[in-house]
Design a protein around this motif. Structure first.
Motif, PDB file in Angstrom:
ATOM      1  N   THR A 278      66.048 -61.697  47.639  1.00 10.49           N
ATOM      2  CA  THR A 278      64.613 -61.531  47.429  1.00 10.49           C
ATOM      3  C   THR A 278      64.335 -60.120  46.906  1.00 10.49           C
ATOM      4  O   THR A 278      65.192 -59.236  46.967  1.00 10.49           O
ATOM      5  N   HIS A 279      63.136 -59.936  46.404  1.00  5.56           N
ATOM      6  CA  HIS A 279      62.756 -58.637  45.848  1.00  5.56           C
ATOM      7  C   HIS A 279      61.597 -58.044  46.648  1.00  5.56           C
ATOM      8  O   HIS A 279      60.685 -58.752  47.065  1.00  5.56           O
ATOM      9  N   VAL A 280      61.681 -56.735  46.852  1.00  8.22           N
ATOM     10  CA  VAL A 280      60.625 -56.005  47.555  1.00  8.22           C
ATOM     11  C   VAL A 280      60.132 -54.890  46.645  1.00  8.22           C
ATOM     12  O   VAL A 280      60.618 -54.717  45.522  1.00  8.22           O
ATOM     13  N   GLU A 281      59.171 -54.141  47.128  1.00  7.99           N
ATOM     14  CA  GLU A 281      58.595 -53.072  46.322  1.00  7.99           C
ATOM     15  C   GLU A 281      59.669 -52.050  45.921  1.00  7.99           C
ATOM     16  O   GLU A 281      60.585 -51.771  46.699  1.00  7.99           O
ATOM     17  N   PRO A 282      59.584 -51.517  44.713  1.00  3.51           N
ATOM     18  CA  PRO A 282      60.561 -50.507  44.300  1.00  3.51           C
ATOM     19  C   PRO A 282      60.448 -49.244  45.142  1.00  3.51           C
ATOM     20  O   PRO A 282      59.380 -48.928  45.675  1.00  3.51           O
ATOM     21  N   ARG A 283      61.568 -48.537  45.278  1.00  4.18           N
ATOM     22  CA  ARG A 283      61.562 -47.281  46.017  1.00  4.18           C
ATOM     23  C   ARG A 283      61.007 -46.181  45.126  1.00  4.18           C
ATOM     24  O   ARG A 283      61.455 -46.003  43.996  1.00  4.18           O
ATOM     25  N   PRO A 284      60.035 -45.417  45.622  1.00  3.40           N
ATOM     26  CA  PRO A 284      59.458 -44.349  44.795  1.00  3.40           C
ATOM     27  C   PRO A 284      60.521 -43.351  44.341  1.00  3.40           C
ATOM     28  O   PRO A 284      61.362 -42.916  45.133  1.00  3.40           O
ATOM     29  N   GLY A 285      60.491 -43.020  43.055  1.00  2.37           N
ATOM     30  CA  GLY A 285      61.404 -42.020  42.524  1.00  2.37           C
ATOM     31  C   GLY A 285      62.814 -42.509  42.267  1.00  2.37           C
ATOM     32  O   GLY A 285      63.697 -41.713  41.924  1.00  2.37           O
ATOM     33  N   ASP A 286      63.063 -43.804  42.440  1.00  2.00           N
ATOM     34  CA  ASP A 286      64.410 -44.331  42.269  1.00  2.00           C
ATOM     35  C   ASP A 286      64.891 -44.129  40.837  1.00  2.00           C
ATOM     36  O   ASP A 286      64.159 -44.379  39.873  1.00  2.00           O
ATOM     37  N   ILE A 287      66.128 -43.684  40.691  1.00  2.89           N
ATOM     38  CA  ILE A 287      66.719 -43.491  39.368  1.00  2.89           C
ATOM     39  C   ILE A 287      66.975 -44.851  38.739  1.00  2.89           C
ATOM     40  O   ILE A 287      67.507 -45.759  39.388  1.00  2.89           O
TER      41      ILE A 287
END
Length: 323
Positions: A278-287
């Motif tokens: 499943t997919h969740v919200e992206p992590r802030p600042g993720d490369i």
């Protein structure tokens, strides 16, 4: 100690470490992930000493025949005692969590930067070569991949800043004082004995698969990473311990990358799991993308990665009893 981390290759660890005999070797963080594998590779033919406060490592990871100095690398007296008579140092001790470094920059600097300077000073007194664990975090968000050693460095966390500081100090201690230093910029290392509290994505996916899922992918999962097995990282360290190319950094990865979606799918496959992805919200600042250009390490160290990702993940699944 057999934990599923042994692989066939064209060049054995014994051949790589053939010139590393009868040395007094200090491994900081040697009860931890990479450090314990290094200790295991060297202990048969060398006097191996481990300095570790056991905050991330365990006594069980210290191989028979190695001496454990339990203590804080930031303590000057402890470091002096551990360094006494050392010919060669592998500096693996670190505060490795990016999140912790953001929450507590002074502590990250104390452990990752200030302790490195203290260690390099001690190495000058002992005339010991130092191989240092740096990180791909020094590059920040690269303009393009694969990333070469000379590409721009714009670290996005205190951890990345501290590792870039380590790189600079390693070079300057060589240039100014003739100290033999080799910083290795690790990309995404995985394998047996990785601290489960360190939230590397491979660890997270394996734990989620063991729990029956789902495997949670942050964002769209199309971000890419260069996953390198700890066995290959050990080989890079052994090569760095004898190279003439000192005072300069080397990328340590595979020279390839996969998406996080592909990683999740492979983990499901090798663990024979029915877990959903499943997919969740992206992590802030993720490369978004990360991949090592390892041409320099190939040409100047003789480094060649030997563990394909699917093979490494399959062995890790067996180690964890998930196959």
């Amino acid at each position: 100690m057999n934990d599923g981390s042994t692989f066939e290759s064209s060049l054995s660890d014994a051949e790589v470490s053939a010139d590393l005999t009868d040395r007094t070797v200090l491994i900081t963080g040697g009860a931890g992930f990479v450090g314990s594998h290094l200790a295991e590779a060297l202990v048969a033919d060398n006097e191996v000493r481990i300095l570790d406060n056991l905050s991330g490592g365990t006594r069980e990871h210290v191989p028979a025949g190695a001496d454990l100095v339990e203590g804080d690398i930031c303590d000057e007296e402890t470091l002096t005692d551990a360094m006494d008579g050392a010919d060669l140092v592998f500096h693996e001790a670190a505060l490795v969590s990016v999140e912790e470094s953001v929450a507590n920059p002074p502590e990250s600097n104390r452990v990752n930067a200030a302790a490195t300077v203290a260690l390099l000073e001690q190495a000058r007194d002992e005339d010991a070569r130092v191989v240092l664990a740096s990180s791909a975090a020094v590059y920040g968000h690269p303009d393009s991949v694969p990333v070469e050693e000379g590409d721009p460095k714009e670290p996005t966390s205190p951890y990345g800043i501290d590792k870039l500081s380590l790189d600079h100090y390693a070079r300057r201690y060589h240039d100014l004082y003739g100290l033999e230093t080799v910083p290795l910029r690790y990309f995404n290392v995985y394998g047996p004995r990785q601290n489960p509290e360190y939230s590397a994505v491979v660890n997270v996916f394996f734990q989620q698969a063991a729990d029956g899922g789902p495997l949670t992918v942050e964002g769209d999962g199309e971000q890419t990473r260069d996953f390198v097995h700890v066995r290959d990282v050990v080989r890079a360290n052994l090569l760095a311990a004898t190279t003439d190319r000192v005072g300069e950094p080397f990328n340590v990865g595979t020279g390839g990358s996969v998406t996080v979606n592909e990683l999740a799918e492979t983990v499901v496959e090798v663990t024979n799991s029915d877990a959903e992805i499943t997919h969740v919200e992206p992590r802030p600042g993720d490369i978004r993308h990360s991949e090592a250009d390892i041409s320099k390490a190939r040409e100047e160290l003789g480094y060649e990665p030997t563990v394909p990702l699917d093979e490494g993940l399959r062995a890790l699944a067996e180690t964890r009893g998930l196959r």
